[in-house]
Scaffold this motif. Structure first.
Motif, PDB file in Angstrom:
ATOM      1  N   CYS A  14       1.065  -1.428   0.611  1.00  0.00           N
ATOM      2  CA  CYS A  14      -0.360   0.101  -0.347  1.00  0.00           C
ATOM      3  C   CYS A  14       0.266   0.911   0.129  1.00  0.00           C
ATOM      4  CB  CYS A  14      -0.467   0.065   1.327  1.00  0.00           C
ATOM      5  SG  CYS A  14      -1.750   1.089   1.487  1.00  0.00           S
ATOM      6  N   TYR A  20       0.546  -5.159   3.226  1.00  0.00           N
ATOM      7  CA  TYR A  20       0.666  -5.909   2.037  1.00  0.00           C
ATOM      8  C   TYR A  20      -0.942  -5.473   1.254  1.00  0.00           C
ATOM      9  CZ  TYR A  20       4.801  -7.548   1.750  1.00  0.00           C
ATOM     10  OH  TYR A  20       6.358  -7.986   1.689  1.00  0.00           O
ATOM     11  N   VAL A  21      -1.304  -5.255   0.287  1.00  0.00           N
ATOM     12  CA  VAL A  21      -2.780  -5.181   0.261  1.00  0.00           C
ATOM     13  C   VAL A  21      -2.952  -6.169  -0.036  1.00  0.00           C
ATOM     14  CG1 VAL A  21      -2.608  -2.920  -0.703  1.00  0.00           C
ATOM     15  CG2 VAL A  21      -2.597  -4.909  -2.672  1.00  0.00           C
ATOM     16  N   VAL A  25      -9.120  -5.370  -3.042  1.00  0.00           N
ATOM     17  CA  VAL A  25      -8.368  -4.416  -3.144  1.00  0.00           C
ATOM     18  C   VAL A  25      -8.193  -3.101  -3.508  1.00  0.00           C
ATOM     19  CG1 VAL A  25      -6.229  -4.136  -4.036  1.00  0.00           C
ATOM     20  CG2 VAL A  25      -6.100  -5.841  -3.452  1.00  0.00           C
ATOM     21  N   CYS A  35      -4.945  -0.286   0.189  1.00  0.00           N
ATOM     22  CA  CYS A  35      -5.106  -1.247   1.119  1.00  0.00           C
ATOM     23  C   CYS A  35      -6.739  -0.233   1.726  1.00  0.00           C
ATOM     24  CB  CYS A  35      -4.527  -1.497   2.199  1.00  0.00           C
ATOM     25  SG  CYS A  35      -4.113  -0.285   3.455  1.00  0.00           S
ATOM     26  N   THR A  36      -7.617  -1.824   1.959  1.00  0.00           N
ATOM     27  CA  THR A  36      -8.685  -1.174   1.656  1.00  0.00           C
ATOM     28  C   THR A  36      -9.446  -0.162   3.571  1.00  0.00           C
ATOM     29  OG1 THR A  36      -9.801  -2.599   0.994  1.00  0.00           O
ATOM     30  CG2 THR A  36     -11.586  -2.203   2.145  1.00  0.00           C
ATOM     31  N   GLU A  61      -6.095  -9.016  -6.952  1.00  0.00           N
ATOM     32  CA  GLU A  61      -6.167  -9.606  -5.267  1.00  0.00           C
ATOM     33  C   GLU A  61      -6.077 -11.499  -6.058  1.00  0.00           C
ATOM     34  OE1 GLU A  61     -10.489  -9.106  -5.035  1.00  0.00           O
ATOM     35  OE2 GLU A  61     -10.103  -7.132  -4.611  1.00  0.00           O
TER      36      GLU A  61
END
Length: 170
Positions: A14, A20-21, A25, A35-36, A61
């Motif tokens: 991210c 990490y995403v 995503v 990232c969310t 994803e």
């Protein structure tokens, strides 16, 4: 890890939090992923300042679901490689995870140290000598407030290659 995996992992970072995403995503209208968690804290893409899309990055994803990730405590010495499904359980039990100083609850000046269990004893002996030296009967100097709504005394004890914390109600 090989350089191709390292390159893929860099793409999965991210741009805001550097974690990490993981699915889902989010992405902006230009296709930059985020990232969310960070997506809902921002109004515009941090890379290009364009608006966010309502679409998900399904291709990323799918790649993320097939990757092996290093433990987030890699810098503290963990050498594990994990799938997305394994990461959360491993991080909760990783012997290299960082912890706050057990004396961070002190009522005067809380200790702000964080580190691995392997460095805890050295921290206690160096920075909290009055709380971790060999016990002397009747000398309890550190008062903890707010634990179960009452004052407590605390002391670190070293025995059997372990660190024990002795909390006593006043």
């Amino acid at each position: 890890m090989n350089t191709l995996c390292d390159d893929f992992l860099k793409e999965l970072e991210c741009p805001v939090c550097r974690e990490y995403v993981v699915p889902p995503v989010a992405m902006c209208v230009s296709g930059h992923s985020i990232c969310t968690t960070c997506r809902y804290k921002m109004y515009r893409c941090p890379v290009c300042t364009k608006a966010f899309s309502n679409s998900r990055n399904y291709a990323l994803e799918n790649i993320a679901g097939r990757m092996m990730y290093p433990c987030k405590y890699q810098e503290e010495g963990c050498k594990e490689s994990l799938t997305l499904q394994q990461r959360a359980a491993h991080h909760a039990e990783c012997p290299h995870q960082t912890h706050k100083c057990p004396f961070s609850m002190l009522d005067k000046e809380p200790c702000r140290w964080e580190g691995s269990p392997a460095t805890l004893v050295n921290h206690l002996e160096t920075n909290h000598t009055d709380l971790s030296n060999p016990l002397r009967a009747g000398k309890y100097r550190t008062r903890l407030w707010g634990i179960e709504n009452g004052p407590f005394w605390c002391r670190a004890m070293f025995a059997m290659d372990e660190v024990f914390f002795w909390y006593t109600a006043v």
